[in-house]
Design a protein around this motif. Structure first.
Motif, PDB file in Angstrom:
ATOM      1  N   SER A 198       0.913  -1.337  -0.168  1.00 36.41           N
ATOM      2  CA  SER A 198      -0.154   0.182  -0.062  1.00 36.41           C
ATOM      3  C   SER A 198       0.729   1.495   0.300  1.00 36.41           C
ATOM      4  O   SER A 198       0.512   1.852  -0.394  1.00 36.41           O
ATOM      5  CB  SER A 198      -1.139   0.228   0.896  1.00 36.41           C
ATOM      6  N   LYS A 199       1.793   1.175   0.610  1.00 35.49           N
ATOM      7  CA  LYS A 199       3.255   2.058   1.052  1.00 35.49           C
ATOM      8  C   LYS A 199       3.659   2.720  -0.255  1.00 35.49           C
ATOM      9  O   LYS A 199       3.557   4.088  -0.789  1.00 35.49           O
ATOM     10  CB  LYS A 199       4.102   2.187   1.521  1.00 35.49           C
ATOM     11  N   ILE A 200       3.883   1.679  -1.167  1.00 33.63           N
ATOM     12  CA  ILE A 200       4.868   1.539  -2.248  1.00 33.63           C
ATOM     13  C   ILE A 200       3.750   2.083  -3.178  1.00 33.63           C
ATOM     14  O   ILE A 200       4.084   3.145  -4.302  1.00 33.63           O
ATOM     15  CB  ILE A 200       5.200   0.342  -3.071  1.00 33.63           C
ATOM     16  N   ASP A 245      -6.855  -1.859   7.433  1.00 33.34           N
ATOM     17  CA  ASP A 245      -5.072  -1.683   7.486  1.00 33.34           C
ATOM     18  C   ASP A 245      -4.584  -0.535   5.968  1.00 33.34           C
ATOM     19  O   ASP A 245      -3.884  -0.494   6.538  1.00 33.34           O
ATOM     20  CB  ASP A 245      -4.106  -2.786   8.204  1.00 33.34           C
ATOM     21  N   PHE A 246      -4.949  -2.028   5.197  1.00 31.97           N
ATOM     22  CA  PHE A 246      -4.020  -1.546   3.525  1.00 31.97           C
ATOM     23  C   PHE A 246      -4.680  -0.032   3.551  1.00 31.97           C
ATOM     24  O   PHE A 246      -3.330   0.640   3.058  1.00 31.97           O
ATOM     25  CB  PHE A 246      -4.812  -3.104   2.816  1.00 31.97           C
ATOM     26  N   ARG A 295     -10.039   6.454   8.255  1.00 27.49           N
ATOM     27  CA  ARG A 295     -10.281   7.114   7.017  1.00 27.49           C
ATOM     28  C   ARG A 295      -8.996   6.202   6.491  1.00 27.49           C
ATOM     29  O   ARG A 295      -8.091   6.670   6.491  1.00 27.49           O
ATOM     30  CB  ARG A 295     -10.046   8.174   6.762  1.00 27.49           C
ATOM     31  N   GLN A 296      -9.294   6.693   4.823  1.00 25.53           N
ATOM     32  CA  GLN A 296      -8.331   5.361   4.038  1.00 25.53           C
ATOM     33  C   GLN A 296      -7.424   7.018   4.464  1.00 25.53           C
ATOM     34  O   GLN A 296      -7.569   8.362   3.826  1.00 25.53           O
ATOM     35  CB  GLN A 296      -9.224   5.725   2.005  1.00 25.53           C
ATOM     36  N   GLY A 297      -5.890   6.688   4.012  1.00 30.15           N
ATOM     37  CA  GLY A 297      -5.073   7.569   3.947  1.00 30.15           C
ATOM     38  C   GLY A 297      -4.714   7.831   5.332  1.00 30.15           C
ATOM     39  O   GLY A 297      -3.733   9.216   5.290  1.00 30.15           O
ATOM     40  N   ILE A 298      -5.384   7.761   6.170  1.00 29.53           N
ATOM     41  CA  ILE A 298      -5.201   8.741   7.101  1.00 29.53           C
ATOM     42  C   ILE A 298      -3.531   8.135   7.864  1.00 29.53           C
ATOM     43  O   ILE A 298      -3.279   9.184   8.715  1.00 29.53           O
ATOM     44  CB  ILE A 298      -5.639   7.832   8.805  1.00 29.53           C
TER      45      ILE A 298
END
Length: 302
Positions: A198-200, A245-246, A295-298
């Motif tokens: 997810s980070k990549i 988590d992702f 939320r997404q991207g927190i």
């Protein structure tokens, strides 16, 4: 909104835009010997092909059956041609043009979505797709699956993480929308490695992402080795937490097109999750977002 949903309501059309899956008869280089034999260990493509989409039917016949089905269900008359089965850039450019050119002048279609492998794209194909993007929406969806090379090798994927990153960058550099697919829970992919994926991907110019659980399907190499290798499969509760988590680490500008997948029951060995449907899992994921107050991207760092 706890996560950014992908929306086919194209603004200038003011209506739903529906994908019609088309099987153009491509194969996969991981089955033909170009990259390997036997295909990916998790893949049974028949499990993902809609009833109206088959190589036994001409493309126009598939289109008519798809339009007949979706026009009644959603009352729409604008579509995206979704080339989903196998590797849809695995042919010389002159052959690709014969398949894709007819959609340029077909007013029923506002664009084309092409599913392919990251090792089956080149500058010549990208230049062609960039050219037709002047009049049609063109999107390329890459089956990345994971950035863990050990997991890719275990699954007989036939390409590397670096090839995925290079294909994504080359496509974004010519300003074509990019979608990516990931499988959560591949053998040798730890939770930490999944979060790292997810980070990549968040560092790259991506329009949308599709996630789905590892499924053991009939007729696959993974099914044959399922009991022998004691492959870990997530429970529904574990998977729901993993999805959140992702997404907590995913760039909030990337739209989420899917995070669960269903196949016909006759193909599914495991996990069966007590018969829960995709809509049930979606509700559980949204409830988990609310429970965590997240939320997404927190945790995304640009």
């Amino acid at each position: 909104m706890c996560y950014k949903k992908f929306n086919f309501e194209f603004e200038k059309h003011h209506k739903r835009i529906q994908k019609i899956a088309i099987n153009a008869g491509f194969d996969c280089p991981n089955r033909t010997g170009e990259k390997g034999f036997g295909g990916c260990s998790f893949c049974n493509n028949n499990a993902f092909i809609p009833f109206y989409s088959s190589t036994e039917k001409e493309i126009e016949n598939q289109i008519e059956k798809g339009i007949s089905f979706f026009s009644k269900k959603y009352r729409t008359d604008k579509y995206l041609a979704y080339f989903q089965a196998y590797t849809n850039t695995n042919a010389p450019l002159n052959e690709l043009k014969k398949i894709y050119d007819p959609f340029i002048n077909d007013d029923r279609f506002i664009g084309i979505v092409i599913g392919t492998r990251p090792d089956c794209i080149n500058d010549e194909i990208l230049d062609y797709l960039k050219f037709i993007s002047k009049t049609r929406y063109i999107k390329i969806e890459y089956g990345v699956e994971t950035f863990n090379d050990k997991a890719l090798e275990f699954c007989n994927r036939g390409h590397t993480a670096q090839e995925s990153l290079e294909a994504i960058k080359k496509t974004a550099d010519v300003n074509l929308p990019v979608g990516v697919h990931f499988i959560l829970g591949l053998p040798l992919d730890s939770k930490e490695e999944i979060i790292s994926n997810s980070k990549i991907i968040s560092k790259h110019k991506i329009e949308s992402i599709k996630l789905h659980q590892l499924q053991i399907l009939e007729g696959t190499a993974l099914a044959k080795n399922y009991e022998k290798n004691k492959i870990k499969l997530y429970s529904v509760e574990e998977y729901v937490e993993l999805v959140v988590d992702f997404l907590e680490h995913l760039n909030p500008e990337i739209a989420v097109e899917r995070f669960i997948n269903e196949v016909p029951p006759k193909y599914l060995v495991a996990p069966k999750w007590g018969g829960l449907r995709a809509t049930d899992i979606i509700k559980l994921v949204e409830q988990q977002f609310q429970k965590r107050k997240t939320r997404q991207g927190i945790y995304f760092n640009s």
